[in-house]
Design an enzyme around this catalytic site. Sequence first.
Site, PDB file in Angstrom:
ATOM      1  N   HIS A 179       4.009  65.171 101.084  1.00 33.04           N
ATOM      2  CA  HIS A 179       3.521  64.192 100.083  1.00 33.04           C
ATOM      3  C   HIS A 179       4.859  63.451 100.036  1.00 33.04           C
ATOM      4  O   HIS A 179       6.021  63.659 100.835  1.00 33.04           O
ATOM      5  CB  HIS A 179       3.861  65.074  98.777  1.00 33.04           C
ATOM      6  N   ASP A 239       8.775  72.564  98.844  1.00 30.60           N
ATOM      7  CA  ASP A 239       8.006  71.755  97.809  1.00 30.60           C
ATOM      8  C   ASP A 239       6.791  72.425  97.379  1.00 30.60           C
ATOM      9  O   ASP A 239       5.921  72.888  98.026  1.00 30.60           O
ATOM     10  CB  ASP A 239       7.593  70.313  98.495  1.00 30.60           C
ATOM     11  N   GLN A 265       2.183  72.317  94.656  1.00 30.49           N
ATOM     12  CA  GLN A 265       0.806  72.799  94.542  1.00 30.49           C
ATOM     13  C   GLN A 265       0.638  74.279  94.687  1.00 30.49           C
ATOM     14  O   GLN A 265      -0.169  74.970  93.871  1.00 30.49           O
ATOM     15  CB  GLN A 265      -0.171  72.194  96.018  1.00 30.49           C
ATOM     16  N   LYS A 294       1.133  70.894  86.996  1.00 37.34           N
ATOM     17  CA  LYS A 294       0.036  71.503  88.071  1.00 37.34           C
ATOM     18  C   LYS A 294       0.043  72.820  87.552  1.00 37.34           C
ATOM     19  O   LYS A 294      -0.973  73.517  88.193  1.00 37.34           O
ATOM     20  CB  LYS A 294       0.542  71.054  89.341  1.00 37.34           C
ATOM     21  N   CYS A 334      -1.008  60.055  98.151  1.00 40.82           N
ATOM     22  CA  CYS A 334       0.399  60.097  98.625  1.00 40.82           C
ATOM     23  C   CYS A 334       0.761  60.874  99.761  1.00 40.82           C
ATOM     24  O   CYS A 334       1.914  61.449  99.866  1.00 40.82           O
ATOM     25  CB  CYS A 334       1.482  60.403  97.220  1.00 40.82           C
TER      26      CYS A 334
HETATM   27  N1  C6P Z   1       0.741  65.510  93.929  1.00 38.87           N
HETATM   28  C1  C6P Z   1      -1.551  64.831  93.908  1.00 38.87           C
HETATM   29  O1  C6P Z   1      -2.658  64.236  93.612  1.00 38.87           O
HETATM   30  P1  C6P Z   1       5.056  65.128  90.721  1.00 38.87           P
HETATM   31  O2  C6P Z   1       4.625  63.817  90.745  1.00 38.87           O
HETATM   32  O3  C6P Z   1       6.361  64.939  90.763  1.00 38.87           O
HETATM   33  O4  C6P Z   1       4.769  66.025  89.575  1.00 38.87           O
HETATM   34  O5  C6P Z   1       4.808  65.762  92.047  1.00 38.87           O
HETATM   35  C2  C6P Z   1       4.862  65.206  93.333  1.00 38.87           C
HETATM   36  C3  C6P Z   1       4.258  65.887  94.328  1.00 38.87           C
HETATM   37  C4  C6P Z   1       4.931  66.508  95.326  1.00 38.87           C
HETATM   38  N2  C6P Z   1       4.585  67.410  96.201  1.00 38.87           N
HETATM   39  C5  C6P Z   1       3.363  67.713  96.413  1.00 38.87           C
HETATM   40  C6  C6P Z   1       2.598  68.550  97.293  1.00 38.87           C
HETATM   41  C7  C6P Z   1       2.445  66.932  95.276  1.00 38.87           C
HETATM   42  O6  C6P Z   1       1.146  67.387  95.575  1.00 38.87           O
HETATM   43  C8  C6P Z   1       2.918  66.104  94.506  1.00 38.87           C
HETATM   44  C9  C6P Z   1       1.904  65.625  93.509  1.00 38.87           C
HETATM   45  C10 C6P Z   1      -0.526  64.582  93.161  1.00 38.87           C
HETATM   46  O7  C6P Z   1      -1.891  65.330  94.997  1.00 38.87           O
HETATM   47  C11 C6P Z   1      -0.121  63.540  92.633  1.00 38.87           C
HETATM   48  S1  C6P Z   1       0.349  62.428  93.840  1.00 38.87           S
END
Ligand code: C6P
Length: 412
Positions: A128, A205, A208, A231, A369
Site C-alpha cells: 500500500h 503492515d 488488513q 478495519k 492505493c
Molecule cells: N487500505 C483500502 O481500501 P489507514 O488509511 O492508515 O487506516 O490504512 C492504510 C493502509 C495501510 N496498509 C494497508 C495494507 C491498507 O490496506 C491500508 C488501507 C484501504 O485498501 C484504504 S486505501
Amino acid sequence: MTASVNSFNVTRIREDFPILKETVNGKPLVYLDNAATSQKPQAVIDALVNYYMTENSNVHRGVHTLSQKATDAYEGAREKVRQFINAEHDKEIIFVRGTTEGINLVAQTYGRTHIGAGDEIIVTAMEHHSNIVPWQMLCEEKGAHLKVIPINDDGELLLDEYEKLLSPRTKLVSIVHQSNALGTINPVEQVIELAHSRGIPVLLDGAQAVAHVPIDVTSLGCDFYAFSGHKLYGPTGVGVLYGRAELLDAMPPYQGGGEMIRSVSFEKTLYNVIPNKFEAGTQNIAGSIGLGVAIDYVNSVGMNNIAAYENELLAYGTERLSEIEPVRLIGTARHKGSILSFVMDTAHPHDVGTILDAEGIAVRTGHHCAQPLMDRYGVPATIRASLAFYNTKEEIDTLVKGIDRVIEVFSR
Ligand code: C6P
C-alpha cells in the site's frame, strides 16, 4: 467444514451490525468493501455514545473522578490491545491515528536515527502507498535506497529474490502482512527469520491482516506491527503501533507537546517514558476505548472462527467468480485472505462499480492505493470485493448477479 464453522451463526452476527439493515438505491445493502473500512457492531457505537454521555474527560491530567474514569478506560483499552496481539508489555502499545501514522512514526524516528546514506530498506511489490511513500521520503532525505521484493503472477512473494536483496546495507524490512489489493497473506515468519538471522529489524503492515487472522507479535517476533482500528470493526481515527520496548525506548520522540514530556524548561526538556513519549497531545480517547470494545466483540466471536468462516466465503466466491467468462481474478495466492480482486475484459472497473452500486452492492474500484502493484499486473485498476465475517454466500450470489447485469449492459 470444521466444527467451529458449523457453530458460526452469521444471521445472529448480522443483527449486531445496524447498518446491514440499510437499503441503497432501493436494494438491500450488500457491503463488500470491508478492506476499505469495516462496519461497526452496536456495542462499539454504544461505547462511543456512553463515553461521551458519562465519562468524557481528558486522560492522565486530572485528579477528578471523571478524568480517572476516562484514564482507566483508555489504559484498559491499551491492555485489551496488548492481549489481542499478545505483546509482552502495555508500554509497547502506542495509540496512533492508524496504520499510516504508525509507519510514518517508525520512518521518522527509528528510520531517521538508524538509516543513512547508501543504506537500504526492503519492501514488497504489493505494498500500500502507506508502506512505500514514508520510506521514499526518508530515502530522499538520507540518500538511502528502497529495494522491492518481486512477486509471481499469483501474487506471491519470491523468497529467493528476497534473500538476494538482503545485504549488509539493509537496515529495515517493512512488508505488508496481508495485501489489500490481492489478499495474499505473506509468509511473514520466513521473512522475519531471514532478516533477523542478519540482525535486521522487521515492520509488518497489519492493516488488513489484523481483522482476519489471529496476530501474535511475540511468537512472530516482529519488531514493529501497525494496524488501524477502523478495519477491525472499531472507530476511525485510531490505530496501533506495536514496537518492541527495547527499540521504542531508544527511539527519539515523533511529535512534541503535552503528555510526551517528563519536564519542560526553556533550557531543556526531558521526555516521558514509553508509551507516553509517542502520544503527544490529547489522544483519540473515545476512539481508543471504542477499539477496545471492538476487540471484546471479535474475541466473543473468536478470531479462529472468523478466519475459518471467511476462508469458506473466499472459496465460494473464488469458485463463483471463476465461472464467469470475462472475469479475471487478480491475486490467486495459495494463502489468501478474503479479498476478491478482479478485472473484466469487457468493462472498465469504475463502470462495473457504478452498475453494482445501482444494485445496492458496495465494492471498491480503483488502484487501492497500490499503484506500483497495478503496474506489475498491467492494469489501471481492479474491482475489489472484500469480505467480512458478517457477509454471506447469498451476498456473493447477489454480486454474481450484479456482474451478470454488467455483462448484459456491455453486450448491448
Ligand atoms: N487500505 C483500502 O481500501 P489507514 O488509511 O492508515 O487506516 O490504512 C492504510 C493502509 C495501510 N496498509 C494497508 C495494507 C491498507 O490496506 C491500508 C488501507 C484501504 O485498501 C484504504 S486505501
